[in-house]
Design a protein around this motif. Sequence first.
Motif, short mmCIF file in Angstrom:
data_model
loop_
_atom_site.label_atom_id
_atom_site.label_comp_id
_atom_site.label_asym_id
_atom_site.label_seq_id
_atom_site.Cartn_x
_atom_site.Cartn_y
_atom_site.Cartn_z
N SER B 137 35.61 -4.17 -36.12
CA SER B 137 36.17 -2.87 -36.61
C SER B 137 35.51 -2.53 -37.82
N TYR B 141 32.97 -4.00 -45.15
CA TYR B 141 31.62 -5.06 -44.87
C TYR B 141 32.11 -6.51 -44.53
N ALA B 144 32.42 -6.24 -40.88
CA ALA B 144 31.41 -5.59 -40.02
C ALA B 144 30.01 -5.41 -40.98
N PRO B 145 29.62 -6.48 -41.34
CA PRO B 145 28.19 -6.54 -42.52
C PRO B 145 27.20 -5.57 -41.58
N VAL B 146 26.78 -6.17 -40.51
CA VAL B 146 25.64 -5.86 -39.73
C VAL B 146 25.85 -4.02 -39.51
N PHE B 147 27.02 -3.72 -38.89
CA PHE B 147 27.20 -2.23 -38.40
C PHE B 147 27.46 -1.49 -39.45
N LEU B 149 25.73 -1.60 -42.42
CA LEU B 149 24.65 -1.08 -42.86
C LEU B 149 23.72 -0.35 -41.79
N MET B 150 24.05 -0.60 -40.61
CA MET B 150 23.31 0.25 -39.60
C MET B 150 23.87 1.72 -39.36
N PHE B 387 25.50 1.69 -34.06
CA PHE B 387 24.57 0.65 -33.32
C PHE B 387 23.95 1.25 -32.10
#
Lengths: 518, 518
Positions: B137, B141, B144-147, B149-150, B387
């Motif tokens: 969710s 960060y 959900a670090p990747v998402f 930043l995306m 994403f």
Amino acid sequence: MEQHMNGQSPETGIRNLSKFCQAVRDGLTLEESAVEMKAAECFIHEAMEVIIDEAVKKATDVQEKVCEWHSPEQLKELLDLELKDGGESDSKILQRCKNAIRYSVKTSHPRFFNQLFAGLEPYSMVASFIIEAVKTSLYTYEVAPVFTLMEDAVLKKMMELIGWDEGGDGIFNPGGSISNMYAVSLARYRFCPDIKEVGFYDAPRLVMFTSQEGHYSISKAAALLGFGTKNVYVVPSDNRGKMIPAALEEKIELARSEGAVPLLVNATAGTTVFGAFDPVDKIADICERHSLWLHVDACWGGAALLSNEHKHLLKGITRADSVAWNPHKMLMACLQCSAFLVKDKMGLLQRCHSAKASYLFQQDKFYDVSYDTGDKSVQCSRKPDAFKFWLMWKALGSTELERRVDKALAMARYLAQEVKKREGFRLLMEPEYANVCFWYFPPALRDIPDGPELWRKLHTVAPVVKERMMKTGSMMIGYQTHGDKPNFFRMVVINPQVSKKDLDFVLNEIHNLGKDLR
Amino acid sequence: MEQHMNGQSPETGIRNLSKFCQAVRDGLTLEESAVEMKAAECFIHEAMEVIIDEAVKKATDVQEKVCEWHSPEQLKELLDLELKDGGESDSKILQRCKNAIRYSVKTSHPRFFNQLFAGLEPYSMVASFIIEAVKTSLYTYEVAPVFTLMEDAVLKKMMELIGWDEGGDGIFNPGGSISNMYAVSLARYRFCPDIKEVGFYDAPRLVMFTSQEGHYSISKAAALLGFGTKNVYVVPSDNRGKMIPAALEEKIELARSEGAVPLLVNATAGTTVFGAFDPVDKIADICERHSLWLHVDACWGGAALLSNEHKHLLKGITRADSVAWNPHKMLMACLQCSAFLVKDKMGLLQRCHSAKASYLFQQDKFYDVSYDTGDKSVQCSRKPDAFKFWLMWKALGSTELERRVDKALAMARYLAQEVKKREGFRLLMEPEYANVCFWYFPPALRDIPDGPELWRKLHTVAPVVKERMMKTGSMMIGYQTHGDKPNFFRMVVINPQVSKKDLDFVLNEIHNLGKDLR
């Protein structure tokens, strides 16, 4: 269907689209399909292998890390985020899929205890894949026949568990905050339907009540819906985190004496921090006496309704006007799976939110348009989230769901016992549900007498231990303050993949990571 | 990790969980993991084969049906919806997966033209599977670090296309209606931040403006946020469906003369029915003159920003205060993928919606907490929808996205030409975007002179043709009335899998299905 598949290799197939589209720009062809479905299939197939390897196998493997920590700056470089004019090969994209999973937190890992969701539920995961692949929206029966009926079936079963023998109405939403907002919206509409049309301008000051432990979404709803956050009266809770009914009554009287009009009480079944259950039955008495809308935020605690052993926690919920309940929490349905249920069955939900769009909700359709449920929603597009719960419920049955709830709560009790046994750990309170809150005192702090110095030092322990666990990747647990309490760990036990060993590991690891702190 | 996998067959493996859980109830064990991950993997694998066969291959095969129609009563029996105490075998569940797909509408089919979404985008579909598998969710960060930043990267790129050279802020939402609601919420907050706290009670009557062709979500937002639907002033559109700027100015004066305070103008870039573009530049002049918040609902039309040929349709959008834009529509990202963008970059979005929950948004974290974006949202849990767009954008590049938009609009023009050429078909208006609206006159109606009798008969044609196409399963197209216009077809061309042949087929099929009507 040779026009849609011509057996090209996946690597060249999808890419050919570019050439084709160049041809379109050159005015040459609209003659044929521009998508190589065969290539698309192959790509999806390969990507699924990646997903199963990385996001199922490795993500649930206790010997793998829960997370591979990188700072935002580092991760930006690793991910190469920039979107460009040119595309990339399928093999590059597959590598990007791997990286997206690799650097994401593994919430399915047996040592992830950081949120009110955790674990991998394979049936629900498959249902969520189907929802994505089928790609439809739940406004009309016409475009979502299967999911419309499944939502109805799941809502009915949930209402049965709540004890609304005569049924009711409901809708799945993108999260519990939205469900709580629906409660506020419906309570207002029942109080005065005209507000929908004329607005709040001539309305009396409507106010609502929630406990100090209630979720912040009530406050967000008050802000968004135009009530204002100060018109949420915060009712004190006892030392177990439960709303004090007498204090609620006092707040209602206070509001009246200030010229406000009490509208709604939000009782929480399973608070976010302590997992406490407000005494719904007593609160219902008060709501009846004062003719207030009773909403029960059971987003977290609703799962206990499936357990004969634990459903007493929600005693009185059948008297609620509305209930929010998220199967994506304790019951492990995939994110998001979040139901709002309302006892009214005379169309309140639809009347409150309808806009009667002529392009969607034509009344001269050839089927019974009462199956077009979209106008009950404040959304237009809406995901068929109920299927994520329906499929797993079919697979597991209520009996197995009950056992999972019972197991999670038994695990939480085991953890609490261990915390009490171990030197340097202190439980904040006995868990009523699956939240176990405790402090860890490093050896250097254990001889400091109770008092401001100890508490100041203790306050800095959890953030450092958290930083270290993230950087080690060994586990994830939340921490926080609460009132004047210094930072403590809040550990949430849901995932049936978790064993005693994992809980023992967590306590040992906290000690390992924090024992040098002073 | 033998404790989590023991090599049992998939069929017995997951089922063993029940026995294990029985053991838990009997107080025997919390010693080991209760989930057979090996079995779960096998089940997911088998289910993926089903999904690829049924929801990818068959669903996009032009020789298969778009839908297999059953009435709600029939379908309830076919689906066996009831949720029971006992569970079901994996093979039974796989059959249920097949049926769920079988009886669902195939929105990826080349002959599905019923909504503002269509088609299968393989990269986005894979991204959506990853989102489901990774199960997180987007509030912090930390989880959900990747998402995180995306989302930031996608929003930035979208703002660049809008022309906000100095950036801005934004958030992905569960649908365009929610995005439009954010615009209303922010405009109110900018006008008077105190309303967040004290509510609407002492506020002047704030009003907003949208065209008669604008989406109903503006009205829903007005109802929900406490403005009231009557405080939405509806501005007339011209015969192409575009808001008339002079009429907007009149409505603003009218509102002022009635003692109201104009707050926001919603301009639509790509209306739902006709695909018309309001003259944003001229509307921006008016908003500047009157100091009104300019929101552009570009949910449908935003995609044209990617096309050098068509971006003129949105001229002036760079002057907007906020924009809603759904990549899940024309750009074919998986549902839902819906962005709200705001030009303010001084934290308006966060200040307007924040509640500062201490259990999520700790300020003593070890990383830069400005990456914790969750408090900008009215939700708590929020899906990482960006994403789905990021991955397909990486794969296709802006150039390919541009070509797809150009192709869809070229196809719509081809269809409009064909409609004009064919006897018995009549175009409502030249398409500006991808919506082609037309009537079909069966032979028996063609000699009836223009007038009430003809229009009354014509009104009944589309619903019957629609019923027949659903029952045949040959294609799906929407129909509707509009103002005093009798029912017409609204056909939406998006899917690059569609060829001229499919469009020709549609017109032939309408004639075949409707030629006997009188």
